[in-house]
Each structure stands twice: as C-alpha cells, then as structure tokens.
Design a protein around this motif. Structure first.
Motif, PDB file in Angstrom:
ATOM      1  N   ARG A   1       1.438 -10.104  12.480  1.00 16.55           N
ATOM      2  CA  ARG A   1       0.612  -9.874  11.162  1.00 16.55           C
ATOM      3  C   ARG A   1       0.201 -10.547  10.013  1.00 16.55           C
TER       4      ARG A   1
ATOM      5  N   SER B   1      -1.392   9.716  10.159  1.00 19.54           N
ATOM      6  CA  SER B   1      -2.413   8.973  10.915  1.00 19.54           C
ATOM      7  C   SER B   1      -1.300   9.362  12.030  1.00 19.54           C
TER       8      SER B   1
ATOM      9  N   GLY C   1     -10.634   0.114  10.225  1.00 18.54           N
ATOM     10  CA  GLY C   1     -10.887   1.374   9.747  1.00 18.54           C
ATOM     11  C   GLY C   1     -11.642   1.845   9.223  1.00 18.54           C
TER      12      GLY C   1
ATOM     13  N   LYS D   1       1.416  -1.522  -0.663  1.00 23.41           N
ATOM     14  CA  LYS D   1      -0.103   0.352   0.124  1.00 23.41           C
ATOM     15  C   LYS D   1       0.901   1.465   0.091  1.00 23.41           C
TER      16      LYS D   1
ATOM     17  N   GLU E   1     -11.435   8.113  12.568  1.00 24.05           N
ATOM     18  CA  GLU E   1     -11.431   6.568  13.006  1.00 24.05           C
ATOM     19  C   GLU E   1     -10.137   6.427  13.373  1.00 24.05           C
TER      20      GLU E   1
ATOM     21  N   VAL F   1      -4.938  -2.246  16.351  1.00 17.71           N
ATOM     22  CA  VAL F   1      -3.873  -2.609  14.939  1.00 17.71           C
ATOM     23  C   VAL F   1      -2.605  -2.523  15.247  1.00 17.71           C
TER      24      VAL F   1
ATOM     25  N   ALA G   1      -8.825   2.331  15.184  1.00 18.92           N
ATOM     26  CA  ALA G   1      -8.574   0.444  15.621  1.00 18.92           C
ATOM     27  C   ALA G   1      -6.898   0.380  16.406  1.00 18.92           C
TER      28      ALA G   1
HETATM   29  N1  LIG Z   1      -7.439   1.648  11.326  1.00 19.92           N
HETATM   30  C1  LIG Z   1      -6.201   2.437  10.544  1.00 19.92           C
HETATM   31  N2  LIG Z   1      -5.624   1.731  10.491  1.00 19.92           N
HETATM   32  C2  LIG Z   1      -4.512   2.387  10.228  1.00 19.92           C
HETATM   33  C3  LIG Z   1      -3.832   3.755  10.082  1.00 19.92           C
HETATM   34  N3  LIG Z   1      -2.126   4.061   9.609  1.00 19.92           N
HETATM   35  C4  LIG Z   1      -2.105   3.009   8.861  1.00 19.92           C
HETATM   36  N4  LIG Z   1      -2.631   1.952   9.439  1.00 19.92           N
HETATM   37  C5  LIG Z   1      -2.850   0.336   9.075  1.00 19.92           C
HETATM   38  O1  LIG Z   1      -2.047  -0.172  10.235  1.00 19.92           O
HETATM   39  C6  LIG Z   1      -1.691  -1.107   9.538  1.00 19.92           C
HETATM   40  C7  LIG Z   1       0.044  -1.281   9.921  1.00 19.92           C
HETATM   41  O2  LIG Z   1       0.842   0.036   9.602  1.00 19.92           O
HETATM   42  P1  LIG Z   1       2.129  -0.186   9.786  1.00 19.92           P
HETATM   43  O3  LIG Z   1       2.748   1.624  10.128  1.00 19.92           O
HETATM   44  O4  LIG Z   1       3.071  -0.365  11.109  1.00 19.92           O
HETATM   45  O5  LIG Z   1       2.961  -1.209   9.120  1.00 19.92           O
HETATM   46  C8  LIG Z   1      -1.487  -1.105   7.934  1.00 19.92           C
HETATM   47  O6  LIG Z   1      -2.197  -1.658   8.057  1.00 19.92           O
HETATM   48  C9  LIG Z   1      -2.127   0.689   8.042  1.00 19.92           C
HETATM   49  O7  LIG Z   1      -3.352   0.181   6.954  1.00 19.92           O
HETATM   50  C10 LIG Z   1      -5.445   4.443  10.938  1.00 19.92           C
HETATM   51  O8  LIG Z   1      -5.236   6.141  11.151  1.00 19.92           O
HETATM   52  N5  LIG Z   1      -6.042   3.936  11.419  1.00 19.92           N
END
Ligand SMILES: Nc1nc2c(ncn2[C@@H]2O[C@H](COP(=O)(O)O)[C@@H](O)[C@H]2O)c(=O)[nH]1
Ligand SMILES: Nc1ncnc2c1ncn2[C@@H]1O[C@H](COP(=O)(O)OP(=O)(O)OP(=O)(O)O)[C@@H](O)[C@H]1O
Length: 548
Positions: free
Chosen positions: A427, A316, A385, A296, A351, A355, A353
C-alpha cells in the motif's frame, strides 16, 4: 391477419373445386379452339421480357425493379406459363372451349402457387407479421398488432405524432407505449423478461424489420397502471408512470447518452439505461480519493455523523477478505472474484479497479440507493476509479486527500493495524504513485491536506458548501399521480404538461400535472436530478410563464 389468410385459403379451395368440376364438364362437352394459344402467347412473351429486365441491376447494384414488382412479375409469368402449358394440353387431348376453363383453373392454381412461393421465404413471413406497422414520413401507427410469430408481445399505441418534440404527443392504452426515434421504435412497458415486476424495453428496427432486445442497465422501474412517453431530446425519453407517487412518477430511458454509447462499446450489444427522475435541488455526488491510510474513511464518517440525513455512503463491492469489525453490506459488499467479474461483464458497475491486489468496484445500484434515499452520495474510491467516474456521465465533485508526509502515512497505516506487513509495504508503494497521479492528472477539483484532522474536516465542509443554505420549499405536488387512460401529454419548452382532459384554451381543466425539466442534472448511471413536479388548476395557468 392469419384469420384472413385462412379465410382466403378456404374460399380459394371452394372456388377451385367449383371451377375444376365446371372445367371437367367443359372438357367433356365442348369443342377445342387453337385461337386461344395465339391469344395468350404474346402476353407470355411480354412477361418473359419483364423478368429479363428485372434481373438487370442499376449502378448501385440494386435491381431495376423493386422487390414487390420483381416478385409479382415472376408470379404473373408463372401464371402465364401454366395457362400456356395447360391450354396446349387441352388442345391436344380434348374437344372443348379450353380458354374459359384453363384460365380459371390456372388463375386459382396461381394463387396457391403464389402463396406457396411467398411463404417459402421466411423473410416474407416476418414481413407479413409486420404488415400492420407502417411508417410514413416520421408518422407511425401501431394498431393491435398480433405478433403470432412469437417474436414480440402485442402492444397498442394510438398516435405517435410527427416531431415528438412538441404538441400533444402520446397516448398509452394501458401497459405499453412506444416512441419513434429515427428508424427505431422504442416499445416501453409490459413485463421485463428477466424481472417480471419491472417495465420491459424492446426496440423495433424499421429498417431491418427486426425486434431488438437491448441490454437494460440501471434500476428498472416497477410496472404500473399505465405509462406515457415523451421524447425529451435526441438521447433520452421521459416515461411517466400512472398511479404512482411523485417520487416514482418520472423516469428517463437513456437511449443515446454518453454513458449508453460507452456501455454499447464495452458490452458490444444494444444498450439502454434507466435513470429515475429525482425532484428538487439535489447535489452532485462526492468522490473522495487518496492513498490508503490518509484518512478518507475517517473524514467521511465524521461527515455522515454530523449530517446523517444529508449524506449516504456508496457501499462498494470488493474481493478482499472482511476485516474484524467490517460488516457485509455496510462497509463493503464482500464478493467472490468470479461473481464480481461476471457482474462487471453484465455492466452492473459504474467503475471498478484492481487495488492492492484485490478487485474493488462501485455498482450503479450502490449510487442509486443513496440517491433514492434523498441523500448526497459519497464514494470512497482509488485514483483509477476516480478516473473512470470522471470519464463517465456521473457528474460529481472530485476531492483528493493528501498525507502530510510519507512517514506520517506509514505511521497511520501501521497504527490502524488492519494490514499484514506485506500489505502495508504494498500500500505504501502504491501510495507514491497515487499521490503523483492525484496531484497531476487533472481529475480532481479539490485537494485537501489531512495533517490536523479537525482542520481538514473544516476545509471539507467549506468546499461542500455546508454553511447553512436552505433550499426553497417545493410547490404543491400530488400525493399519487392518477390519470385516466386517455390523458394527453404535451411538451412546451422545458415543461411537460399532463392533462386528463382535452385542453381547450379558456376552459378549466382538472388534474393537470406539470413536470419542469429545465434544470435536469446527472443521469444514468445514477439518478436524474433537478426535476420539479407540481399540479395546476387550468391549462391557462400552465401556459403562464411559458411564453418566451
Ligand atoms: N476503484 C475503487 N476503489 C475503491 C473502492 N472501494 C474502495 N476503494 C479503494 O480501495 C482502497 C483500499 O481500500 P481498503 O478498504 O481495502 O483499505 C482505498 O484506497 C479505497 O479508496 C471502489 O469501489 N472502487
Ligand atoms: N489527521 C489525522 N491525524 C492522525 N491520524 C489520522 C488522521 N486522519 C486519520 N487518521 C487515522 O489514520 C488511520 C487511517 O485512516 P482511514 O482508515 O480513515 O484511512 P483511509 O484513507 O480510509 O484508508 P483506506 O484507503 O485504506 O481505507 C486511522 O486509524 C485514522 O484514525
């Protein structure tokens, strides 16, 4: 109001002294008469019956007499009781014409008593403070109200006309304006308490007579020379800021949109939300989701590199530790868990979450900053999210990126070398569930398979319509919108016409600004897009093309 009350007290006191001296003189010099008692007694009886009646409730449990009458009867009865007792006293112990004296004296006593009783009840003090606010069939007039109770600032609004939907609506005298919606008057303007440079919002609930200080979400507009309010629909008010650039001229105060209703439920308070009006054809934000390591971030970087002026990344917040190359405020806003939880509670997040064991969230501000830059916002968020954003009123395009296989995903994650072994396993485990949800939840509008990076990037550009379409150039627009204090604001169909002179058909008028709100998109949280602002030479020009 309070000067009037003071004058009333002073005059009563003078009158009381005068009648008292006169009465004492009468008691000492004149003869008593018993007739007075019989003259007063029937009146006393009559009011006693009234009091009795005022206690009887109707089927709905309301008093048969309305509040005012109910009170009045008590007071008049008290007056008569006083007259009666005092007269009896006079008959017994003096030789004078008690009627004149006792009547006058007791009447004045009563005035004092009446005020005393009246102010014993704090509700009446509040009622008194709002005496200059009256409501009559949707028309409301606020006239230099002095809220000396320390409840609300003074504000001035000339005319709040019936049926705000059309006609020349609101005039604002300087810093504040107000608009009536149902039982509630939204008072917009003045300085906001917690951020004095921003415009404040208060609500006067006419049914309870109370001021409400709502939770105000979104970036607040900065204070300005003057502002006007137009009720756009049942759920939002258009605020125009005088003395500002067209980019900062139109703001929307959302009072009952889907987002506001959601936030009301979450926060358990009254909520309003600001959303800045953005001019021109602005594209929907893009939400990109997919399992960790699918690519992504890589795709987003490619897009932003090729189209730097078109796209902006929503930065974020996260509670995870920064990686070696990550910069605070660029890749993420790195934040302590407790602070983030507090900000979530305060409604600052669009939003959020949990994660892979950390909190991640998109603040409303992160999205707004990109929109303010005139760019299309890209959100890189997980499936939870994406689900939250889908449920919000932020209109966006949702894209899910799939890996060619779990093996390839694992290879990419390990090759990146940013996670511990424990994190990689976590992950990968979460990736399975995410892919399942991404493919079946119905959240996503588009699926991309990131096998070959170049191919995938091409597909992304295609679905974003990056095929060289040019948007229409804007109509002539003012550099700074500067209107005199008594400008008028009219809503005709989907256009708001702001005129610095009284509009007379056939006569040219200057400084006429038109806001076309026919193709608005989006709203809080985030900006309201698709606004068109332009100038016009005459009122007739303004009407041209409006008749349907
Ligand atoms: N719900 C949200 N998910 C988020 C945000 N910013 C990132 N992400 C997701 O977290 C994972 C892990 O990210 P990483 O940078 O630690 O590898 C990844 O899937 C991102 O898409 C958020 O603001 N909200
Ligand atoms: N199509 C591809 N083929 C091979 N490698 C790729 C491809 N796409 C991305 N990669 C590589 O995979 C690794 C992970 O990519 P990236 O960091 O963009 O994933 P991500 O989805 O943003 O992960 P996260 O959600 O953890 O932030 C990177 O090293 C990147 O160079």
């Amino acid at each position: 109001m309070f000067v009037c009350i003071l004058m009333f007290f002073a005059l009563s006191l003078i009158g009381f002294c005068f009648v008292f001296v006169y009465g004492v003189k009468e008691i000492l010099t004149k003869k008593p008469t018993i007739v007075f008692l019989w003259h007063r007694f029937p009146r006393f009886l009559f009011f006693s019956v009234c009091i009795f009646l005022s206690r009887i409730r109707n089927i709905n449990g309301h008093l048969c007499f309305d509040f005012e009458l109910h009170y009045r009867i008590y007071l008049v009865q008290a007056q008569n009781l006083l007259v009666f007792v005092f007269s009896a006293f006079c008959c017994q112990f003096s030789k004078c014409n008690r009627e004149t004296f006792s009547c006058n004296l007791c009447l004045l006593c009563l005035v004092w008593l009446e005020l005393f009783i009246y102010f014993l009840d704090p509700e009446n003090i509040e009622l008194l403070s709002s005496l200059s606010i009256s409501s009559d069939q949707g028309e409301s007039r606020f006239a230099g109200t002095d809220f000396s109770m320390g409840e609300a600032p003074a504000f001035f609004v000339d005319v709040l006309q019936k049926g705000y939907g059309n006609g020349f609506d609101i005039k604002s005298k300087g810093g504040e304006t107000a608009i009536l919606m149902g039982n509630r008057t939204y008072v917009i303007g003045g300085a906001c308490e917690e951020s004095p440079l921003s415009i404040g919002v208060q609500i006067f609930d006419q049914s309870t007579g109370e001021w409400i200080y709502p939770t105000v979400l979104g970036t607040k507009p900065k204070t300005c020379k003057g502002l006007s309010a137009v009720l756009l629909s049942e759920d939002r008010i258009l605020i125009t800021k005088n003395g500002s650039t067209p980019d900062d001229f139109a703001w929307f105060l959302e009072v009952d949109t889907q987002y506001v209703r959601q936030q009301k439920k979450i926060l358990g308070t009254d909520v309003v939300a600001w959303s800045k009006g953005l001019r021109g054809y602005a594209e929907k934000p893009i939400v990109i989701s997919g399992p960790s390591g699918v690519g992504k971030g890589t795709l987003i970087s490619m897009l932003m590199k090729e189209y730097p002026s078109m796209f902006g990344f929503s930065v974020s917040h996260t509670t995870r530790a920064p990686r070696a190359m990550e910069k605070d405020g660029v890749h993420y806003h790195f934040i302590e868990r407790s602070s983030m939880e507090k900000e979530i509670e305060d409604g600052k997040f669009l939003e959020f979450a949990s994660v892979h064991g950390n909190l991640y969230g998109t603040s409303v501000e992160a999205v707004e900053v990109v929109a303010d830059d005139g760019k299309r916002c890209i959100l890189d968020i997980d499936v939870q999210g994406a689900r939250s954003v889908r449920a919000s009123s932020l209109e966006a395009i949702f894209i899910f990126v799939c890996p060619p296989s779990m093996e390839e995903l694992e290879k990419r994650l390990r090759a990146r070398g940013t996670e511990t072994e424990e994190q990689v396993l976590k992950r990968l485990k979460n990736a399975k569930a995410e892919i399942e949800q991404g493919q079946s939840s119905g959240i996503f509008d588009h699926m991309l398979y990131n096998d070959n990076l170049e191919e995938c990037y091409k597909s992304l550009k295609k679905l974003l319509g990056l095929d060289g379409t040019v948007t229409a150039p804007p109509k002539s627009s003012p550099k700074v919108v500067d209107l005199p204090m008594d400008h008028s604001v009219a809503k005709i169909d989907h256009r708001i016409i702001i005129n610095s002179k009284t509009p007379e058909l056939g006569k040219a008028s200057t400084n006429m600004i038109v806001l076309d709100v026919s193709s608005l998109k989006g709203g809080a949280p985030g900006r309201t897009r698709g606004l068109d602002i332009y100038t016009m030479d005459s009122f007739l020009d303004g009407l041209a093309g409006i008749n349907h």
